[in-house]
Design a protein around this motif. Sequence first.
Motif, mmCIF file in Angstrom:
data_model
loop_
_atom_site.group_PDB
_atom_site.id
_atom_site.type_symbol
_atom_site.label_atom_id
_atom_site.label_comp_id
_atom_site.label_asym_id
_atom_site.label_seq_id
_atom_site.Cartn_x
_atom_site.Cartn_y
_atom_site.Cartn_z
ATOM 1 N N ASP A 201 17.940 2.139 -0.715
ATOM 2 C CA ASP A 201 17.581 2.422 -2.093
ATOM 3 C C ASP A 201 16.948 3.808 -2.123
ATOM 4 N N ASN A 202 17.138 4.532 -3.202
ATOM 5 C CA ASN A 202 16.702 5.928 -3.278
ATOM 6 C C ASN A 202 15.526 6.073 -4.233
ATOM 7 N N LEU A 203 14.446 6.676 -3.740
ATOM 8 C CA LEU A 203 13.281 6.908 -4.588
ATOM 9 C C LEU A 203 13.647 7.709 -5.834
ATOM 10 N N SER A 204 14.639 8.591 -5.703
ATOM 11 C CA SER A 204 15.055 9.407 -6.852
ATOM 12 C C SER A 204 15.463 8.559 -8.057
ATOM 13 N N MET A 205 15.985 7.357 -7.778
ATOM 14 C CA MET A 205 16.422 6.478 -8.884
ATOM 15 C C MET A 205 15.242 6.008 -9.723
ATOM 16 N N TYR A 206 14.047 6.089 -9.163
ATOM 17 C CA TYR A 206 12.868 5.559 -9.844
ATOM 18 C C TYR A 206 11.934 6.666 -10.330
ATOM 19 N N VAL A 207 12.294 7.915 -10.021
ATOM 20 C CA VAL A 207 11.467 9.052 -10.431
ATOM 21 C C VAL A 207 12.000 9.613 -11.747
ATOM 22 N N ASN A 208 11.140 9.719 -12.728
ATOM 23 C CA ASN A 208 11.486 10.300 -14.027
ATOM 24 C C ASN A 208 10.703 11.605 -14.178
ATOM 25 N N PRO A 209 11.400 12.759 -14.145
ATOM 26 C CA PRO A 209 10.687 14.043 -14.253
ATOM 27 C C PRO A 209 9.830 14.171 -15.512
ATOM 28 N N GLY A 210 10.140 13.392 -16.527
ATOM 29 C CA GLY A 210 9.345 13.456 -17.745
ATOM 30 C C GLY A 210 8.006 12.742 -17.624
ATOM 31 N N ARG A 211 7.896 11.866 -16.614
ATOM 32 C CA ARG A 211 6.665 11.059 -16.523
ATOM 33 C C ARG A 211 5.982 11.157 -15.178
ATOM 34 N N HIS A 212 6.741 11.467 -14.121
ATOM 35 C CA HIS A 212 6.187 11.402 -12.778
ATOM 36 C C HIS A 212 6.008 12.782 -12.175
ATOM 37 N N SER A 213 5.279 12.841 -11.078
ATOM 38 C CA SER A 213 5.136 14.064 -10.302
ATOM 39 C C SER A 213 4.842 13.678 -8.860
ATOM 40 N N PHE A 214 4.972 14.663 -7.960
ATOM 41 C CA PHE A 214 4.666 14.380 -6.565
ATOM 42 C C PHE A 214 3.208 13.977 -6.414
ATOM 43 N N ALA A 215 2.341 14.602 -7.195
ATOM 44 C CA ALA A 215 0.918 14.319 -7.082
ATOM 45 C C ALA A 215 0.580 12.882 -7.471
ATOM 46 N N THR A 216 1.372 12.314 -8.370
ATOM 47 C CA THR A 216 1.079 10.948 -8.844
ATOM 48 C C THR A 216 2.129 9.958 -8.337
ATOM 49 N N ARG A 217 2.760 10.272 -7.210
ATOM 50 C CA ARG A 217 3.879 9.459 -6.727
ATOM 51 C C ARG A 217 3.463 8.028 -6.360
ATOM 52 N N ALA A 218 2.218 7.812 -6.034
ATOM 53 C CA ALA A 218 1.772 6.465 -5.675
ATOM 54 C C ALA A 218 1.902 5.500 -6.857
ATOM 55 N N GLU A 219 1.990 6.063 -8.073
ATOM 56 C CA GLU A 219 2.090 5.211 -9.261
ATOM 57 C C GLU A 219 3.522 4.780 -9.554
ATOM 58 N N ILE A 220 4.481 5.342 -8.839
ATOM 59 C CA ILE A 220 5.889 5.016 -9.101
ATOM 60 C C ILE A 220 6.196 3.630 -8.554
ATOM 61 N N GLU A 221 6.793 2.792 -9.386
ATOM 62 C CA GLU A 221 7.139 1.435 -8.943
ATOM 63 C C GLU A 221 8.466 1.490 -8.197
ATOM 64 N N PHE A 222 8.350 1.546 -6.883
ATOM 65 C CA PHE A 222 9.529 1.667 -6.026
ATOM 66 C C PHE A 222 9.583 0.455 -5.114
ATOM 67 N N PRO A 223 10.696 -0.332 -5.150
ATOM 68 C CA PRO A 223 10.737 -1.567 -4.354
ATOM 69 C C PRO A 223 10.863 -1.338 -2.852
ATOM 70 N N GLY A 224 11.176 -0.096 -2.438
ATOM 71 C CA GLY A 224 11.304 0.172 -1.004
ATOM 72 C C GLY A 224 12.694 0.639 -0.645
ATOM 73 N N PHE A 225 12.830 1.232 0.521
ATOM 74 C CA PHE A 225 14.087 1.858 0.916
ATOM 75 C C PHE A 225 15.160 0.856 1.343
ATOM 76 N N VAL A 226 14.755 -0.338 1.761
ATOM 77 C CA VAL A 226 15.723 -1.309 2.247
ATOM 78 C C VAL A 226 16.207 -2.146 1.079
ATOM 79 N N ARG A 227 17.535 -2.118 0.841
ATOM 80 C CA ARG A 227 18.050 -2.809 -0.341
ATOM 81 C C ARG A 227 18.232 -4.307 -0.131
ATOM 82 N N GLY A 228 18.079 -4.768 1.062
ATOM 83 C CA GLY A 228 18.104 -6.207 1.274
ATOM 84 C C GLY A 228 19.491 -6.784 1.370
ATOM 85 N N THR A 229 20.517 -5.960 1.640
ATOM 86 C CA THR A 229 21.863 -6.523 1.814
ATOM 87 C C THR A 229 22.101 -6.880 3.273
#
Lengths: 100, 364
Positions: free
Chosen positions: B336-364
């Motif tokens: 899974d790609n963090l980019s899919m969950y990053v919205n340039p209008g709302r997020h930034s690198f400085a506040t990346r801990a707030e991004i709801e990201f399920p993790g890199f392993v997609r579970g397949t």
Amino acid sequence: MSGGRRHGALVAERARIVAQVKQILVERVHLDVPPEAIDPDAPLFGTGLGLDSVDAIELVISAEQAFGIAIPQSKVKQSLRTLNTFVDLILSYERQKSRA
Amino acid sequence: MTVTLRIGDREIVAERTGLREEVTALRRSAILTDLSHMAVVRVAGPDAYDALDPIVAADLHIRDGRVRHTLFLAPNGAPIADVYLCNDDGDFLLVAEGMASGALVEHVRAHAPTNARDFACEDLSTTHRILSVDGPFAWEVVAAALGSELAGLPYLSFCRVAGAHTCIRAGKTGEYGYHLIAREELAADLEGRLLEVGRRMDLVQAGIATSWHAAVENGLFNIHRHAVEGATPVELQLQWRVSHKKKYLGSDVVVERQRAPRERLTWLIGEAPLAAFAEVRFEGERVGRVIEALDSVTLGAPVACAMLDIEVAHSGLSGFEIGETRARSASAPLVDNLSMYVNPGRHSFATRAEIEFPGFVRGT
């Protein structure tokens, strides 16, 4: 079930769902691509098949109706990457239903 | 510990600081890669469209400022170039891999119809460099370096920036990506600027091996590794890159293969390291061969892409055997790609801990 028969059953199960989702893409989402030209691992959005957010809603709703499942919003982003990842999700729900 | 490799007549940096660090940065922040091995050719003139149409495998109707990601095929349907085709006010900018600029120019000229000769090809690769910024915060790096409007540049579009560079939003890693085409004399300043502003986004300089590693993890085509002999877009799962309506060089073979495909590129996850080019067996029978194998940094598991007989070229099957190692087929992308969950209008690198990201392993 022997390995060969189990493999055959798994492939048939997946192929059935792939065919149904392709039918949804063509008939309900109006994807202008013949089913045989839809790669199972082609990206659904952006590049790839070029679906947009409206298409995503139609795809999810149509799949829920076709397969009798409810797909939570939390699963949509991860599962709507390719045809295959969406089929993975549908398969998981179908197998849950059959075990219940 | 820079590692290099040769592509055509160019020596390219494959790794700068180490693959693990570079792939990790690609998936969590951003990397800067020199992609100057890519061919850059401008095709201009009244017949530019008609000259290109027979060899471009996709629909050539592209709006000004937009990009089509497509292929050039050989007459036998095999991909010979992986092409970004940009409509630049009626001219076409080709940014390609798999063919050197000179060969690309010759290919265009050789296949231009006799009634479509009023065009010129300009090889820009000798006067320009390509710097690529990729990663979930690549948009933040380019916006800080070159202008905030770049954060909103749509995927597969391009624009001029800072009066001098061309910025194409595209990429082959599964993350946000920006190819910056800069004149040779300005490229060093641009690179310095990107590195300077990128420091606060943990930007890492990387080699081409990082992007190639990411391509396998994301189930993306790499013409340098995956152009299997005899394989067309049908077998390579690249039909989405070609038109099913127009005729183009190689289309006859593509149409023929669509009727009855016999094999397909499939992604595998192994229980132990997998060998490249090894035979793949299933239930005791040979069913294909590994095309590329690596130990995925992001997944923490051995992965491979293999060309398999169509009967078993399906995701979700266990029991493949590669040597003594067992593997299962999986749906791409494998991560899974963090980019899919990053919205340039709302997020930034400085506040990346707030991004709801399920993790890199997609579970397949």
